[in-house]
Structure formats: structure tokens, C-alpha cells
Design a protein around this motif. Structure first.
Motif, PDB file in Angstrom:
ATOM      1  N   PHE A  40      -7.657  -2.201  11.203  1.00  0.00           N
ATOM      2  CA  PHE A  40      -6.668  -1.164  11.500  1.00  0.00           C
ATOM      3  C   PHE A  40      -5.616  -1.106  10.386  1.00  0.00           C
ATOM      4  CE2 PHE A  40      -2.537   0.085  13.191  1.00  0.00           C
ATOM      5  CZ  PHE A  40      -2.827   1.332  13.749  1.00  0.00           C
ATOM      6  N   ASP A  41      -5.151  -2.269   9.937  1.00  0.00           N
ATOM      7  CA  ASP A  41      -4.171  -2.310   8.846  1.00  0.00           C
ATOM      8  C   ASP A  41      -4.730  -1.652   7.586  1.00  0.00           C
ATOM      9  OD1 ASP A  41      -2.292  -3.844  10.369  1.00  0.00           O
ATOM     10  OD2 ASP A  41      -3.445  -5.651   9.901  1.00  0.00           O
ATOM     11  N   LEU A  42      -5.999  -1.946   7.304  1.00  0.00           N
ATOM     12  CA  LEU A  42      -6.626  -1.421   6.098  1.00  0.00           C
ATOM     13  C   LEU A  42      -6.764   0.097   6.167  1.00  0.00           C
ATOM     14  CD1 LEU A  42      -7.962  -2.022   3.386  1.00  0.00           C
ATOM     15  CD2 LEU A  42     -10.090  -2.486   4.609  1.00  0.00           C
ATOM     16  N   VAL A  43      -7.190   0.614   7.314  1.00  0.00           N
ATOM     17  CA  VAL A  43      -7.335   2.062   7.482  1.00  0.00           C
ATOM     18  C   VAL A  43      -5.976   2.755   7.383  1.00  0.00           C
ATOM     19  CG1 VAL A  43      -7.972   3.874   9.117  1.00  0.00           C
ATOM     20  CG2 VAL A  43      -9.465   1.898   8.809  1.00  0.00           C
ATOM     21  N   TRP A  44      -4.973   2.200   8.050  1.00  0.00           N
ATOM     22  CA  TRP A  44      -3.626   2.778   7.976  1.00  0.00           C
ATOM     23  C   TRP A  44      -3.140   2.834   6.533  1.00  0.00           C
ATOM     24  CZ3 TRP A  44       0.753   0.537   5.947  1.00  0.00           C
ATOM     25  CH2 TRP A  44       1.945   1.259   6.109  1.00  0.00           C
ATOM     26  N   TYR A  45      -3.356   1.755   5.808  1.00  0.00           N
ATOM     27  CA  TYR A  45      -2.908   1.717   4.414  1.00  0.00           C
ATOM     28  C   TYR A  45      -3.627   2.766   3.572  1.00  0.00           C
ATOM     29  CZ  TYR A  45      -2.821   0.345  -0.447  1.00  0.00           C
ATOM     30  OH  TYR A  45      -2.710   0.382  -1.817  1.00  0.00           O
ATOM     31  N   GLU A  46      -4.953   2.850   3.686  1.00  0.00           N
ATOM     32  CA  GLU A  46      -5.710   3.798   2.870  1.00  0.00           C
ATOM     33  C   GLU A  46      -5.332   5.242   3.197  1.00  0.00           C
ATOM     34  OE1 GLU A  46      -9.961   1.974   1.572  1.00  0.00           O
ATOM     35  OE2 GLU A  46      -9.743   2.364   3.706  1.00  0.00           O
ATOM     36  N   GLN A  47      -5.136   5.542   4.474  1.00  0.00           N
ATOM     37  CA  GLN A  47      -4.728   6.888   4.849  1.00  0.00           C
ATOM     38  C   GLN A  47      -3.362   7.229   4.262  1.00  0.00           C
ATOM     39  OE1 GLN A  47      -5.208   6.488   9.145  1.00  0.00           O
ATOM     40  NE2 GLN A  47      -6.926   7.922   9.102  1.00  0.00           N
ATOM     41  N   SER A  48      -2.455   6.262   4.287  1.00  0.00           N
ATOM     42  CA  SER A  48      -1.125   6.485   3.718  1.00  0.00           C
ATOM     43  C   SER A  48      -1.208   6.684   2.209  1.00  0.00           C
ATOM     44  CB  SER A  48      -0.213   5.293   4.040  1.00  0.00           C
ATOM     45  OG  SER A  48      -0.083   5.099   5.427  1.00  0.00           O
ATOM     46  N   LEU A  49      -2.042   5.880   1.546  1.00  0.00           N
ATOM     47  CA  LEU A  49      -2.203   5.982   0.098  1.00  0.00           C
ATOM     48  C   LEU A  49      -2.777   7.350  -0.284  1.00  0.00           C
ATOM     49  CD1 LEU A  49      -2.140   4.408  -2.661  1.00  0.00           C
ATOM     50  CD2 LEU A  49      -4.528   3.808  -2.197  1.00  0.00           C
ATOM     51  N   MET A  50      -3.812   7.789   0.420  1.00  0.00           N
ATOM     52  CA  MET A  50      -4.439   9.070   0.105  1.00  0.00           C
ATOM     53  C   MET A  50      -3.514  10.243   0.412  1.00  0.00           C
ATOM     54  SD  MET A  50      -8.474   8.653   1.096  1.00  0.00           S
ATOM     55  CE  MET A  50      -8.159   8.187   2.797  1.00  0.00           C
ATOM     56  N   LYS A  51      -2.709  10.118   1.463  1.00  0.00           N
ATOM     57  CA  LYS A  51      -1.763  11.177   1.801  1.00  0.00           C
ATOM     58  C   LYS A  51      -0.746  11.359   0.684  1.00  0.00           C
ATOM     59  CE  LYS A  51       1.416  12.622   5.475  1.00  0.00           C
ATOM     60  NZ  LYS A  51       1.997  12.264   6.807  1.00  0.00           N
ATOM     61  N   GLN A  52      -0.216  10.254   0.166  1.00  0.00           N
ATOM     62  CA  GLN A  52       0.752  10.342  -0.921  1.00  0.00           C
ATOM     63  C   GLN A  52       0.104  10.876  -2.193  1.00  0.00           C
ATOM     64  OE1 GLN A  52       3.210   6.941  -1.658  1.00  0.00           O
ATOM     65  NE2 GLN A  52       3.601   6.545   0.497  1.00  0.00           N
ATOM     66  N   LEU A  94      -8.104   6.535  -7.942  1.00  0.00           N
ATOM     67  CA  LEU A  94      -6.897   5.709  -7.830  1.00  0.00           C
ATOM     68  C   LEU A  94      -7.179   4.266  -8.239  1.00  0.00           C
ATOM     69  CD1 LEU A  94      -5.514   7.075  -4.434  1.00  0.00           C
ATOM     70  CD2 LEU A  94      -4.694   7.607  -6.742  1.00  0.00           C
ATOM     71  N   GLN A  95      -8.340   3.743  -7.846  1.00  0.00           N
ATOM     72  CA  GLN A  95      -8.718   2.373  -8.197  1.00  0.00           C
ATOM     73  C   GLN A  95      -8.735   2.176  -9.705  1.00  0.00           C
ATOM     74  OE1 GLN A  95      -9.416  -0.325  -6.409  1.00  0.00           O
ATOM     75  NE2 GLN A  95     -10.551  -1.635  -7.811  1.00  0.00           N
ATOM     76  N   HIS A  96      -9.320   3.125 -10.422  1.00  0.00           N
ATOM     77  CA  HIS A  96      -9.431   2.974 -11.872  1.00  0.00           C
ATOM     78  C   HIS A  96      -8.107   3.186 -12.592  1.00  0.00           C
ATOM     79  CE1 HIS A  96     -13.340   1.888 -13.385  1.00  0.00           C
ATOM     80  NE2 HIS A  96     -13.903   2.534 -12.399  1.00  0.00           N
ATOM     81  N   HIS A  97      -7.117   3.672 -11.874  1.00  0.00           N
ATOM     82  CA  HIS A  97      -5.778   3.797 -12.463  1.00  0.00           C
ATOM     83  C   HIS A  97      -4.839   2.726 -11.938  1.00  0.00           C
ATOM     84  CE1 HIS A  97      -6.140   7.445 -14.910  1.00  0.00           C
ATOM     85  NE2 HIS A  97      -6.978   7.877 -13.999  1.00  0.00           N
ATOM     86  N   GLY A  98      -5.390   1.710 -11.295  1.00  0.00           N
ATOM     87  CA  GLY A  98      -4.599   0.545 -10.939  1.00  0.00           C
ATOM     88  C   GLY A  98      -4.109   0.476  -9.509  1.00  0.00           C
ATOM     89  N   ALA A  99      -4.392   1.487  -8.681  1.00  0.00           N
ATOM     90  CA  ALA A  99      -3.959   1.430  -7.289  1.00  0.00           C
ATOM     91  C   ALA A  99      -4.823   0.443  -6.505  1.00  0.00           C
ATOM     92  CB  ALA A  99      -4.035   2.817  -6.646  1.00  0.00           C
TER      93      ALA A  99
END
Length: 260
Positions: free
Chosen positions: A66-78, A101-106
Motif C-alpha cells: 500500500f505504501d509503495l502504490v501510494w508513493y508511485e501514484q503521488s510521484l506520477m501525479k506530480q 523518471l527512473q533514468h533521470h534519477g527518481a
């Protein structure tokens, strides 16, 4: 061949030379099987953890899906709000956006692998010359996903499939950055694993994975071979302006500006 007793991965082969390493990498049981995705890590003591897990661990000891999904959704939203989902004339899917995003360091759940074992090997020998490195190969017969096919990875449907499996998935990203092409990039992801080997699920079958210890005494020799014979170096594996800057930083000798 000698073996190394690893705390995380058990008893694994440890070649004494570059030639012995090549023997392992080219040993196939059948001509069309045992294709591997490869990852090199400069420290054999490191777990196979994705960067999203490491980022979340900064504030929370116990991480769940759940933490991982919440984080990824927040990251993609921003990222979407800032316009990073747009690529030329089309919008990237969730998985494609995470790859960018991964290849740019996120920090994402995607873990960098390569379809080229020598490229992965370069990452295993490029630093920390006082520590053994490790080369990790995942057998494609025990991975979900395919090469050269679209995988949208849109929430929440695709995640349910990932959660219900005990093996990782692989994703070949489209060439949306020069690094992806240069590094023969292949991402691997899964729902969270709570095994000692790391946050990436690894299939339990003995034929599913291969782990190779890279002796610290061989790191410099192998790095020189990869640079001189195969043109694998910082400047070619990171062929963008950020990579050019890193290859010409104050930490790198001016001898490295030219191959000869």
C-alpha cells in the motif's frame, strides 16, 4: 572453479579470471533457453532493493505494498502536472513514465537490468575496488512480461496481477532517453518481497537465477578490458549531457577523456 559464500545469495561461483567468467556467461543448457536479464552491483553485500523502497525506508521501518502504490501514484501525479508525461506527440503510459523518471534519477519500483551481460558487468566493477561485486542474472523463463511488446502498467488493474505472482516481471522500455538505448535497458519489478535478498521477488526455482561473485582483485582488470575491447565506459553508457558532465568531473582523470 572457486566458490564464494554470500550471506544473501548462498554459495555462488567466483571466477578467477575474465576467461572463467566468460565460460559461465556462455554456458547454456539449450540453444534457445536461459536468456538472462543482467544486473551488476558493486558490493556483493547489497540486497536487490529498488530505489522506491530505499526512499520510503527513510521515514518508515516497515514498508508494505500500500505504501509503495501510494508513493508511485503521488510521484506520477506530480510528474504529470509538470508535463513530464508528454513525450513528443504522445502521452506516456504509467510504466513508461516511471521508466523515464527512473533514468533521470527518481526513485521507483523499477530495477535497472540490462539485456547485455557485459554492460551489467561494467556496473559491477566500476567502483568500490576494495569490495567484491556481484553479477545477477534472471532467467527469462521465470519472468512475467515480454520483450518488444507494450505493457501499460496502469493502476489499479495491472498491479493486481503483479501482486498475485511469486515471480518478478520484466519490461523493455521504449527508447525515450539515450541511456535506455546505450544500456540495453530492461526493467524488472514486482510487488514487495520480504525475503533477505531484497524488496524484489526472486523466483525460488534453482534454475531461475544466477549469482556470480566478482573478485575485488579483478575489478580493475575487467574494467580495462570492457573499455579497451568493448568501448564500455561512462561516456558511452551515459550518452547525454548529464553523463558527459559526470565523465568529465573533478573525480575523473583527464586520461579518461579519450579512449586512446
Amino acid at each position: 572453479m572457486k566458490e564464494y559464500k554470500s550471506e544473501l545469495f548462498g554459495l555462488i561461483p567466483e571466477p578467477e579470471s575474465f576467461g572463467e567468467l566468460i565460460e559461465i556467461l556462455t554456458l547454456y543448457k539449450e540453444p534457445n533457453s536461459n536468456v538472462h536479464m543482467w544486473r551488476g552491483q558493486i558490493n556483493i553485500g547489497w540486497r536487490v532493493d529498488h530505489s522506491a523502497y530505499r526512499r520510503l525506508k527513510i521515514k518508515k521501518d516497515k514498508i508494505n505494498d500500500f505504501d509503495l502504490v501510494w508513493y508511485e501514484q503521488s510521484l506520477m501525479k506530480q510528474a504529470t502536472h509538470r508535463g513530464f508525461r508528454r513525450q513528443n506527440t504522445w502521452n506516456l503510459s504509467d510504466l513508461e513514465l516511471l521508466a523515464k523518471l527512473q533514468h533521470h534519477g527518481a526513485a521507483t519500483r523499477l530495477i535497472d537490468f540490462s539485456r547485455n551481460s557485459f554492460i551489467a558487468l561494467w556496473f559491477a566493477v566500476s567502483e568500490n575496488l576494495n569490495l567484491n561485486g556481484i553479477l545477477i542474472g534472471l532467467n527469462s523463463d521465470y519472468l512475467g512480461g515480454h520483450e518488444s511488446t507494450s505493457q501499460n502498467y496502469d493502476y489499479p488493474f495491472e498491479l493486481k496481477k503483479v501482486d498475485n505472482t511469486e515471480h518478478p516481471y520484466t519490461f523493455e522500455p521504449p527508447v525515450i532517453t539515450p541511456r535506455i538505448a546505450a544500456q540495453h535497458s530492461q526493467f524488472v519489478y514486482s510487488s514487495l518481497s520480504f525475503e533477505k535478498t531484497g524488496s524484489l521477488k526472486l523466483h525460488e526455482n534453482k534454475d531461475a537465477n544466477i549469482f556470480i561473485s566478482i573478485k575485488k582483485e579483478l575489478k580493475s582488470e575487467i574494467a580495462n578490458i570492457l573499455e579497451r575491447s568493448f568501448d564500455l565506459r561512462l561516456g558511452t553508457l551515459f550518452p547525454d549531457i548529464d553523463g558527459f558532465g559526470d565523465a568529465n568531473s573533478h573525480l575523473i582523470s583527464t586520461d579518461k577523456m579519450w579512449r586512446w
